[in-house]
Motif scaffolding. Structure first.
Motif, PDB file in Angstrom:
ATOM      1  N   SER A   1       0.967  -1.045  -0.027  1.00 49.21           N
ATOM      2  CA  SER A   1      -0.088   0.043   0.003  1.00 49.21           C
ATOM      3  C   SER A   1       0.825   1.373   0.141  1.00 49.21           C
ATOM      4  O   SER A   1       0.497   2.193  -0.714  1.00 49.21           O
TER       5      SER A   1
ATOM      6  N   ARG B   1       2.059   1.952  -3.428  1.00 48.00           N
ATOM      7  CA  ARG B   1       1.102   2.640  -4.261  1.00 48.00           C
ATOM      8  C   ARG B   1       1.216   4.055  -3.898  1.00 48.00           C
ATOM      9  O   ARG B   1       1.163   4.887  -4.884  1.00 48.00           O
TER      10      ARG B   1
ATOM     11  N   ASP C   1      -3.176  -2.483  -8.674  1.00 46.92           N
ATOM     12  CA  ASP C   1      -3.870  -2.853  -7.657  1.00 46.92           C
ATOM     13  C   ASP C   1      -4.326  -4.430  -7.833  1.00 46.92           C
ATOM     14  O   ASP C   1      -3.917  -5.301  -7.073  1.00 46.92           O
TER      15      ASP C   1
ATOM     16  N   SER D   1      -2.311  -7.526  -5.694  1.00 45.08           N
ATOM     17  CA  SER D   1      -3.116  -8.513  -5.281  1.00 45.08           C
ATOM     18  C   SER D   1      -2.633  -9.979  -5.752  1.00 45.08           C
ATOM     19  O   SER D   1      -2.295 -10.985  -4.537  1.00 45.08           O
TER      20      SER D   1
ATOM     21  N   ASN E   1      -7.493  -5.380   0.747  1.00 40.28           N
ATOM     22  CA  ASN E   1      -7.502  -5.143  -0.889  1.00 40.28           C
ATOM     23  C   ASN E   1      -7.133  -6.260  -1.791  1.00 40.28           C
ATOM     24  O   ASN E   1      -6.497  -5.940  -2.949  1.00 40.28           O
TER      25      ASN E   1
END
Length: 810
Positions: free
Chosen positions: A350, A353, A471, A475, A553
């Protein structure tokens, strides 16, 4: 000394003979798995982001000055450190020596090292090195740190390195860089190699299991010869200690120091031996490869049928026992271990990002103010190296540090979480670079067709596309990492529990295998695969459930973005973009650069010109109030007045350098530094070839004079991500070399390892003098014994993609 040398080289030989036997068997199995995978293909989600072909091409990482403690003459003196794309650290007497292409005094390959920032941490580790001898923090260690901000490289077998800097901010910056060097050097086994890497990791694992060592292994670090040396040392060290310990003379700290030098000398000899023997066994396997592959392709269907038949028989014996063990000892712990892994890993991704997003927001803001393609290009020039900026990435990496597997380490024989921490950090760095590279390519494409008014919208559109892809890939990558980590924790434990009762039954199954296929079907591998499959279902379910609940997420497996951007993969074939060159940001040649060919040849003159145009990413630190010295020794970086005017246009405020931590109280450092954006970048875990050494924009006129130096005159910590020319010095220097323009007496040459062994056990050296606040620079007699460096450096990357066909365990 000679006796010691011979006994430990014999031990190394016996380890390598057994390893070689295992490796040959695993090589054939790995080759079969690869050919089968190539034919059948693998499922799983396709990555959405583009991957750079040659990361870090023509770039260097970092350079700057700090103090190093030299054990040979017990003095601290200034050193100039340069970190090229191999992540091996080269150190020089001065920046001038580096600029003149002199050989480095030494090179440090950081595989297996830990970076420590206090003497307390160091003495804790060091005092465990000799049995029955403990050093207290209060007791006089063999060195006193010259400042309050040490940086120590500690290794269980190799020599230690002692550095220090003058401010905490410098210490933090160097810590980030050194940890990056360790991370990259540890990650030395290439995942791209689908035969050698699995064969190697399985052979090492099987060797250790035969000795009763199951579970993860902290010293699975570096390239094969380093890992094999660690394997030899793991067995040899206790014997060596027993033999040497009684013979060590002198005070406590002298004994400890001599023990470290002896261990390093043995380790160096072992490394040379392991390198040669590994190359020999690899050559043998490679020579047989094409005929093996031909038989695999001819008999593929029959081999698969035969393997399935044997697998079913082994499953009947193993599965009931495995399921019982699963129920009692594994299933109750899966979700808690998964939670422990998911939390820090997901925070780290995260943060990747967020860091990426913040850089793009900064770029958008600047484009609003002065919206030209040149402005965008200048920013992109800087952003393109983001994944390799150790300081900017530090906030991502440190999210992983709190990973705690408390209570599980004893139960499941996990030596420490460091294996998982470093693996996740490498994945973060890769994802950051995939995002940056994808953004570069699609922005570049849209700039070609856009008028200037649309710039902000273009940036926004590209940003949205890339974030969505990030994203999805984040994952996928994390889910695979969680599955691999859980397997690495559980499988060794299960094998340890099941082997005693199953091992005796396995040999009879070998008889079921047709002799021609017996190279590709090994019952011990099938046993491990059966165990892996028994637990895989539970692990996959646990990760799936976390995704279904949208925790951290994670995307559900059913969400597939296949081919959502069909034209994008075509851009992936493009080379990295030279933003500065293409949009007018490129530097002009410095007037008279051609005259400055210190090394004589035209080629090197060109390299010197190119080095002048280098740009710097991490700004240097200038301690307020310290005197600015002539261009020599610690203060090697010229002030802004000395920088040729052509570079002036590239100068930026430190805050714009993208480093949030550097603010207005460091304005002095902005004066010291024309900080400018890096060239469009690329980044590989294991580039190891030599390269021309590059440095900051301006060239100092130092001639490498020795100037006595006070510690207060802080060495500047200058770091650069820079471009490198072709054809230059080889950076992987093994021994420390004296300057070519100085006479060297016989004593100054490095001692051979054998000499160190015999000297250290015979003589009791006198105590060290106390460190003083004044550190005259010593003459050039740094004859410290250097642990050999290796040409590549990537690895704790022992996990392969977990495919049922190949259990990629440590």
């Amino acid at each position: 000394g000679h006796l010691l040398k011979d006994s430990h080289l014999d031990q190394g030989k016996s380890v390598m003979v057994e390893f070689g036997r295992l490796y040959e068997k695993q090589y054939a199995v790995a080759l079969f798995n690869k050919v089968r995978f190539d034919i059948e293909g693998g499922g799983g989600p396709q990555p959405q982001l583009l991957h750079r072909k040659i990361p870090l091409e023509n770039k260097a990482i970092f350079s700057g000055s700090l103090f190093q403690y030299l054990e040979e003459n017990k003095k601290w003196r200034n050193r100039f450190l340069f970190v090229p794309d191999s992540y091996n650290i080269n150190y020089y007497d001065s920046k001038a020596a580096h600029d003149r292409h002199l050989h480095p005094k030494g090179t440090i390959n950081c595989a297996g090292y830990k970076v420590l920032t206090s003497m307390e941490q160091y003495l804790d580790l060091f005092s465990n090195s000799l049995p029955g001898i403990k050093a207290k923090v209060g007791s006089s260690p063999f060195l006193k740190c010259a400042t309050q901000f040490p940086l120590i490289l500690w290794h269980p077998y190799a020599r230690h390195y002692y550095f220090c800097v003058v401010t905490e901010k410098e210490q933090q910056k160097w810590l980030a860089v050194l940890q990056d060097c360790v991370r990259h050097a540890n990650d030395g086994l290439s995942e791209e190699n689908k035969v050698q890497t699995p064969a190697f990791t399985d052979a090492v694992r099987l060797y250790r299991q035969a000795k009763g060592h199951y579970g993860t292994w902290d010293m699975m670090c570096g390239i094969p010869s380093q890992i094999l040396s660690n394997l030899v040392m793991e067995e040899a060290l206790p014997e060596l200690r027993e033999l040497i310990s009684p013979r060590l003379k002198g005070k406590l700290h002298e004994r400890q120091r001599n023990w470290m030098l002896i261990s390093d000398a043995v380790y160096s000899l072992v490394q040379g031996q392991c390198q040669a023997q590994y190359e020999a066994v690899l050559q043998k396997c490679e020579a047989a490869c094409s005929s093996l592959e031909a038989s695999i392709r001819t008999d593929m269907d029959q081999i698969i049928t035969s393997k399935e038949h044997v697998t079913n028989k082994i499953r009947e014996v193993v599965l009931p026992k495995a399921e019982k063990l699963l129920k009692v000892s594994i299933q109750p712990y899966i979700s808690s271990i998964l939670d422990a892994l998911m939390e820090p890993t997901s925070r780290g991704f995260s943060e990747v990002r967020n860091v990426f997003f913040r850089e793009l927001v900064d770029m958008s803001k600047n484009t609003l103010n002065e919206g030209t393609k040149e402005t965008v290009a200048q920013h992109m020039d800087k952003i393109s190296m983001l994944a390799f900026h150790p300081v900017k990435m530090q906030s991502c990496y440190e999210k992983m540090e709190p990973l705690s597997l408390e209570g599980l380490q004893q139960r499941f024989d996990v030596s420490s979480p460091s294996v998982f921490v470093q693996r996740a950090q490498i994945l973060m760095r890769e994802q950051m670079d995939h995002a940056v590279y994808t953004f570069e390519q699609i922005l570049h494409q849209s700039l070609e067709s856009q008028c200037t008014e649309e710039l902000c919208k273009s940036i926004q559109r590209c940003q949205d596309r890339v974030i969505k892809k990030f994203d999805y890939d984040s994952s996928t990558v994390r889910k695979r990492f969680f599955r691999e980590a859980l397997l690495q924790i559980f499988i060794p434990y299960m094998l340890k529990q099941l082997s005693p009762s199953c091992a005796s039954e396995l040999p009879r199954f070998q008889e079921l295998i047709f002799e021609d296929f017996s190279r590709f079907i090994l019952v011990e591998n099938i046993f491990e695969e059966v165990v892996l499959h028994s637990v895989m279902k539970d692990i996959t379910m646990a990760v799936k459930e976390a995704a279904v609940q949208r925790r951290h997420n994670l995307y559900r497996d059913s969400i597939v973005l296949s081919n959502s951007d069909p034209s994008l993969h075509l851009l992936g074939e493009n080379p990295s973009i030279d933003w500065a060159g293409e949009y007018g940001g490129a530097q002009e040649e410095v007037d008279g650069a051609g005259k400055d060919t210190e090394c004589g040849s035209e080629g090197e003159g060109g390299a010197a010109q190119k080095r002048r145009r280098m740009k710097q990413v991490v700004s240097m630190i200038q301690v307020e109030g310290s005197p600015v010295l002539p261009n020599e020794s610690c203060m090697e970086v010229p002030s802004v007045n000395d920088i040729p005017e052509e570079d002036g246009g590239e100068e930026e405020e430190e805050e714009k350098d993208g480093e949030g931590e550097e603010n207005s109280d460091d304005k002095a450092s902005a004066d010291q530094n024309g900080s400018a954006s890096p060239r469009a970048s690329e980044n590989p875990p294991d580039l190891s070839n030599g390269s021309v050494l590059k440095e900051e924009e301006a060239k100092s006129e130092e001639q490498g004079k020795e100037v006595p130096q006070k510690v207060e005159s802080a060495p500047e910590s200058a770091s650069v991500v820079e471009e490198k020319g072709k054809g230059g010095d080889n950076l992987s220097m093994v021994e420390e070399q004296p300057h070519s323009d100085q006479e060297v007496s016989e004593e100054t040459l490095p001692l051979p390892p054998e000499e160190i062994l015999s000297r250290a056990t015979e003589t009791a050296p006198e105590s060290l003098p106390e460190a003083t606040s004044d550190f005259p620079l010593p003459p050039h007699d740094d004859s410290g014994f250097q642990s050999p460096t290796n040409e590549g450096g990537e690895a704790e990357n022992d996990e392969e993609d977990v495919a049922p066909k190949h259990p990629g365990l440590i």
